[in-house]
Design a protein around this motif. Structure first.
Motif, short mmCIF file in Angstrom:
data_model
loop_
_atom_site.label_atom_id
_atom_site.label_comp_id
_atom_site.label_asym_id
_atom_site.label_seq_id
_atom_site.Cartn_x
_atom_site.Cartn_y
_atom_site.Cartn_z
N ALA A 19 0.83 -1.21 0.00
CA ALA A 19 0.00 0.00 0.00
C ALA A 19 0.86 1.26 0.00
O ALA A 19 0.51 2.26 -0.63
N VAL A 20 1.99 1.22 0.71
CA VAL A 20 2.92 2.36 0.66
C VAL A 20 3.44 2.52 -0.76
O VAL A 20 3.49 3.64 -1.30
N GLY A 21 3.84 1.41 -1.39
CA GLY A 21 4.33 1.48 -2.76
C GLY A 21 3.30 2.01 -3.73
O GLY A 21 3.62 2.76 -4.66
N LYS A 22 2.03 1.64 -3.53
CA LYS A 22 0.95 2.15 -4.37
C LYS A 22 0.75 3.64 -4.14
O LYS A 22 0.65 4.43 -5.10
N ARG A 23 0.69 4.05 -2.89
CA ARG A 23 0.42 5.45 -2.56
C ARG A 23 1.54 6.37 -3.01
O ARG A 23 1.30 7.50 -3.45
N GLU A 24 2.77 5.88 -2.93
CA GLU A 24 3.91 6.73 -3.26
C GLU A 24 4.13 6.87 -4.77
O GLU A 24 4.28 7.98 -5.27
N THR A 25 4.17 5.74 -5.49
CA THR A 25 4.56 5.81 -6.91
C THR A 25 3.78 4.85 -7.81
O THR A 25 4.21 4.60 -8.93
N ASP A 26 2.66 4.33 -7.33
CA ASP A 26 1.91 3.34 -8.11
C ASP A 26 2.83 2.19 -8.49
O ASP A 26 2.89 1.76 -9.63
N HIS A 27 3.56 1.68 -7.48
CA HIS A 27 4.47 0.54 -7.65
C HIS A 27 5.52 0.82 -8.73
O HIS A 27 5.84 -0.04 -9.56
N GLY A 28 6.06 2.04 -8.67
CA GLY A 28 7.14 2.41 -9.57
C GLY A 28 6.71 2.83 -10.96
O GLY A 28 7.56 3.16 -11.80
N ARG A 29 5.40 2.85 -11.24
CA ARG A 29 4.93 3.18 -12.58
C ARG A 29 4.80 4.68 -12.82
O ARG A 29 4.67 5.13 -13.95
N SER A 30 4.84 5.47 -11.75
CA SER A 30 4.70 6.92 -11.89
C SER A 30 5.84 7.49 -12.72
O SER A 30 6.99 7.04 -12.62
N GLU A 31 5.52 8.48 -13.52
CA GLU A 31 6.53 9.17 -14.34
C GLU A 31 6.96 10.49 -13.72
O GLU A 31 7.67 11.27 -14.36
N LEU A 32 6.56 10.75 -12.50
CA LEU A 32 6.93 12.00 -11.85
C LEU A 32 8.42 12.02 -11.52
O LEU A 32 9.06 10.96 -11.41
N PRO A 33 8.99 13.21 -11.36
CA PRO A 33 10.42 13.30 -11.04
C PRO A 33 10.77 12.55 -9.76
O PRO A 33 10.00 12.54 -8.80
N GLY A 34 11.93 11.89 -9.78
CA GLY A 34 12.42 11.24 -8.59
C GLY A 34 12.07 9.78 -8.47
O GLY A 34 12.57 9.10 -7.59
N VAL A 35 11.21 9.27 -9.33
CA VAL A 35 10.80 7.87 -9.21
C VAL A 35 11.85 6.94 -9.82
O VAL A 35 12.29 5.98 -9.20
N LYS A 36 12.26 7.26 -11.04
CA LYS A 36 13.23 6.40 -11.73
C LYS A 36 14.63 6.99 -11.78
O LYS A 36 15.61 6.28 -12.03
N SER A 37 14.74 8.29 -11.54
CA SER A 37 16.04 8.94 -11.51
C SER A 37 15.87 10.30 -10.84
O SER A 37 14.75 10.83 -10.75
N GLY A 38 16.99 10.84 -10.35
CA GLY A 38 16.93 12.15 -9.70
C GLY A 38 16.08 12.12 -8.44
O GLY A 38 15.85 11.07 -7.85
N THR A 39 15.60 13.29 -8.04
CA THR A 39 14.72 13.41 -6.88
C THR A 39 13.58 14.34 -7.19
O THR A 39 13.63 15.11 -8.15
N ASN A 40 12.54 14.29 -6.36
CA ASN A 40 11.50 15.30 -6.50
C ASN A 40 11.95 16.58 -5.78
O ASN A 40 13.07 16.67 -5.29
N SER A 41 11.07 17.54 -5.67
CA SER A 41 11.45 18.83 -5.10
C SER A 41 11.84 18.75 -3.64
O SER A 41 12.49 19.65 -3.11
N SER A 42 11.45 17.67 -2.96
CA SER A 42 11.79 17.52 -1.55
C SER A 42 12.96 16.58 -1.31
O SER A 42 13.30 16.29 -0.17
N GLY A 43 13.54 16.07 -2.38
CA GLY A 43 14.69 15.19 -2.23
C GLY A 43 14.34 13.72 -2.10
O GLY A 43 15.19 12.92 -1.71
N ALA A 44 13.10 13.35 -2.43
CA ALA A 44 12.67 11.95 -2.34
C ALA A 44 12.93 11.24 -3.65
O ALA A 44 12.86 11.82 -4.73
N ALA A 45 13.24 9.94 -3.55
CA ALA A 45 13.62 9.19 -4.74
C ALA A 45 13.20 7.73 -4.65
O ALA A 45 13.04 7.18 -3.56
#
Length: 364
Positions: A87-113
């Protein structure tokens, strides 16, 4: 959306950078390197552990097969509910399928990856870490390649399982989720997803240990003095952690040991830093009930200055007051905690031997 950024924003706003270092950046709140985290489930009858839960049709259709395997594998290994991990994986990145910054490379604006959205600071300071190196963080090697890679699902899911375990799961799973992302609406949402993923429609929480586990432990004590010490310590199970606490309502890690020895009429140092040099060192494997086990844990601590202590109640098991957000005082496993500094036997300290001699004479 990647909501893990609230872990930094809220923590900074509430408690400042110092508290952030203690609560979020420092792994397991009071630990300097990740190997202190307890791996593996423990006896569910006396210490609590994860319970087996079949995946629902919803889980099978929504979770990629490789992710589902990892959630179950690492959940069972560490001793947390796999459907909570999922459920954490779903809520955070849809089990890694999200294309938002920080999921597959880099970080998001808060430094999460990564797929589980770890702050780089909580992972260990960089995205890829050699597991043979020393670092502060939850970086984990879930696939055995020697590297803790925040973008690798096997590594990230294992790290998330350890973080949840460190902060109270499986018994205090809502508390653990709150530490993962400090917002109760987040906790509610993750719990609802977890329920959909379980065939039973529930998040199974193991029962807290009760005093039915105490009698065999006390009966196995090597002598009457240790039996008294264990009886007191085990009776405190379920009480909260309180920094500086020596009872009767709450204790910190060294406080419960100090109070237990006092119950047997013995005076030992009050703090972990004082207790470590006090007892006679015993080799790992030779420890017995009543001995103390020390860990390299917390700011300012190190291999020769342990910052956390538990009391051995049986081989591989200890009673500990772990931290404020780690759930109540309970019996846990220590055998798989890689950051053990050593074991000591306070009863062999010369001062304690004199105290025991006086007590025996007074009883005649």
């Amino acid at each position: 959306m990647n909501f893990s950024r609230t872990r930094v924003v809220l923590a900074l706003g509430v408690a400042g950078a110092l508290l952030l270092a203690l609560i979020i950046i420092s792994p397991m709140l009071m630990t300097s390197i990740p190997s202190f985290i307890g791996d593996g489930a423990t006896d569910p009858d006396c210490t609590g552990g994860s319970q087996s839960e079949e995946a629902s049709d919803s889980a099978a259709s929504d979770i990629p097969a490789d992710y589902l395997k990892l959630y179950k594998e690492h959940g069972e290994k560490i001793g947390v509910q796999w459907n909570i991990l999922a459920a954490v994986g779903k809520r955070e990145t849809d089990h890694g399928r999200s294309e938002l910054p920080g999921v597959k490379s880099g970080t998001n604006s808060s430094g999460a990856a990564g797929p589980m959205q770890f702050l780089i600071s909580t992972w260990g300071g960089k995205a890829r870490i050699e597991m043979s190196s020393r670092f502060n963080g939850y970086a984990s090697d879930g696939d055995g390649d020697g590297i803790g890679d925040v973008y690798n699902p096997a590594d990230a899911i294992l790290g998330a399982a350890r973080m949840l375990k460190r902060n109270g799961a499986p018994e205090q799973v809502r508390r653990a989720l709150f530490v993962y992302n400090r917002a109760w609406w987040y906790v509610d949402q993750v719990e609802e997803i977890a329920k959909r993923y379980a065939k039973s429609g529930e998040v199974e929480v193991p029962p807290q240990a009760d005093d039915s586990c105490d009698e065999p432990l006390v009966e196995a004590a090597p002598n009457d003095v240790v039996a008294k010490i264990l009886s007191f310590a085990l009776a405190q199970r379920g009480k909260p952690y309180l920094w500086g606490g020596t009872g009767p309502d709450a204790f910190d890690c060294s406080g419960i040991i100090y109070a237990a020895y006092r119950t047997a009429g013995l005076s030992i140092p009050r703090t972990t830093f004082g207790q470590w040099p006090f007892g006679v060192k015993v080799s790992q494997g030779s420890e017995q009930p009543g001995d103390l086990v020390f860990f390299n844990s917390g700011p300012g601590t190190g291999p020769d200055r342990p910052g956390h202590v538990g009391m051995v109640v049986s081989k591989g098991q200890m009673i500990e007051a772990r931290c404020r957000l780690c759930g109540p005082i309970k019996v846990t496993g220590y055998a798989s905690r890689g950051n053990i500094v050593g074991f000591t036997r306070p009863l062999q300290n010369s001062d304690v031997i004199e105290q025991l001699t006086r007590l025996r004479k007074a009883s005649l």
